[in-house]
Design an enzyme around this catalytic site. Structure first.
Site, PDB file in Angstrom:
ATOM      1  N   GLU A 184       4.839   3.252   8.421  1.00  0.00           N
ATOM      2  CA  GLU A 184       4.313   2.123   9.023  1.00  0.00           C
ATOM      3  C   GLU A 184       5.318   1.462   9.886  1.00  0.00           C
ATOM      4  O   GLU A 184       5.228   1.184  11.238  1.00  0.00           O
ATOM      5  CB  GLU A 184       3.924   0.934   8.119  1.00  0.00           C
ATOM      6  CG  GLU A 184       2.523   1.144   7.464  1.00  0.00           C
ATOM      7  CD  GLU A 184       2.118   0.009   6.330  1.00  0.00           C
ATOM      8  OE1 GLU A 184       0.834  -0.028   6.311  1.00  0.00           O
ATOM      9  OE2 GLU A 184       3.017  -0.435   5.986  1.00  0.00           O
ATOM     10  N   GLY A 235       0.862  -1.145  -0.073  1.00  0.00           N
ATOM     11  CA  GLY A 235       0.121   0.076   0.256  1.00  0.00           C
ATOM     12  C   GLY A 235       0.855   0.974  -0.051  1.00  0.00           C
ATOM     13  O   GLY A 235       0.340   2.143  -0.103  1.00  0.00           O
TER      14      GLY A 235
HETATM   15  C1  A5P Z   1       0.489  -0.636   3.563  1.00  0.00           C
HETATM   16  O1  A5P Z   1       1.749   0.078   3.124  1.00  0.00           O
HETATM   17  C2  A5P Z   1       0.890  -2.129   3.439  1.00  0.00           C
HETATM   18  O2  A5P Z   1       1.940  -2.581   4.312  1.00  0.00           O
HETATM   19  C3  A5P Z   1      -0.394  -2.683   4.132  1.00  0.00           C
HETATM   20  O3  A5P Z   1      -0.366  -3.175   5.351  1.00  0.00           O
HETATM   21  C4  A5P Z   1      -0.213  -4.324   3.452  1.00  0.00           C
HETATM   22  O4  A5P Z   1       0.065  -4.010   2.150  1.00  0.00           O
HETATM   23  C5  A5P Z   1      -1.669  -5.167   3.796  1.00  0.00           C
HETATM   24  O5  A5P Z   1      -2.554  -4.594   2.785  1.00  0.00           O
HETATM   25  P1  A5P Z   1      -4.010  -5.388   2.824  1.00  0.00           P
HETATM   26  O6  A5P Z   1      -4.519  -5.232   4.217  1.00  0.00           O
HETATM   27  O7  A5P Z   1      -4.634  -4.262   1.871  1.00  0.00           O
HETATM   28  O8  A5P Z   1      -3.602  -6.506   2.252  1.00  0.00           O
END
Ligand code: A5P
Length: 231
Positions: A109, A103
């Site tokens: 994060e 994402g």
């Molecule tokens: C965002 O940058 C990501 O680290 C998300 O936490 C990860 O891609 C999981 O996303 P979904 O819950 O949409 O699969």
């Protein structure tokens, strides 16, 4: 139908993990479709149960979502240490090491998740893997100026980097921090801890999506249940 099940699995894990959040806590709010269910649930608890929390979002999108739901927000200046952070992941291995960042929010994060006393991961069963990197790229956030040199260095490390393109505009994707993302196929990763460090040391790399030794609990959603894996 399969997609509906997956959404149910994500929601189950998110709602179960949200129960860990207590009155008065500073809570890291993850990014992605699974974390969005957790933000929804915390918003519900704030409204219906008068839960008193402060959220620190890991992206602009999550901050906007939480604000719409009435969750009070703060920054790391207010709270450099958090009580708990709850976030999704793209892959989880048996040692609770993760790949994150599909994402695009990996840098914020990692900052927020690693600043929490307890970091909790929420995933559907499809995110579990025996080895990180199997069928999953590692996102790497790079200062745009350095994309060519970082591409060369990542290739020398055995990866196949590809510049992420924003599907909506056809231009290179830009993170909330104004940087590029290289999605790197390393194949199955032998030593995630070593690779995380090696990638991090490349000049121009801001952060990479290998989260090693950070997760305490992983809530895994299945069609009929949630399983808790403890680190
Ligand atoms: C965002 O940058 C990501 O680290 C998300 O936490 C990860 O891609 C999981 O996303 P979904 O819950 O949409 O699969």
């Amino acid at each position: 139908m399969t997609e509906n099940w997956k959404e149910e699995e994500k929601k189950k894990a998110a709602v179960e993990a949200s129960r860990l959040v207590r009155n008065g806590q500073v809570v890291g709010l993850g990014t992605g479709s699974t974390a969005a269910y957790m933000v929804e649930e915390l918003g519900r608890r704030v409204r219906e149960e008068k839960l008193s929390i402060v959220g620190i979002p890991t992206s602009i999108a999550t901050g906007n979502h939480a604000a719409r739901l009435g969750i009070p927000l703060a920054t790391l200046s207010d709270h450099p240490e958090l009580d708990i952070a709850i976030d999704g992941a793209d892959q989880v291995d048996p040692n609770l090491n993760l790949i994150k960042g599909m994402g695009g929010a990996l840098t914020r994060e990692k900052i927020v998740d690693s600043a929490a006393k307890t970091f909790v991961v929420i995933v559907d069963e499809g995110k579990l893997t025996k080895r990180l990197g199997l069928g999953q790229v590692v996102p790497v956030e790079v200062v745009p100026f350095a994309v060519p040199s970082v591409t060369r260095r990542l290739t020398a490390l055995g990866g196949k980097p590809r510049l992420r393109i924003d599907k909506a505009t056809g231009n290179p994707y830009l993170t909330d921090n104004g940087n590029s993302i290289l999605d790197v196929d390393f194949g199955a990763i032998d030593d995630p801890k070593l690779l995380e460090k090696q990638v991090k040391m490349i000049p121009g790399v801001l952060e990479n999506g290998l989260f090693v030794g950070l997760a305490r609990y992983v809530y895994v959603g299945y069609r009929d249940r949630v399983e808790l894996i403890k680190g």
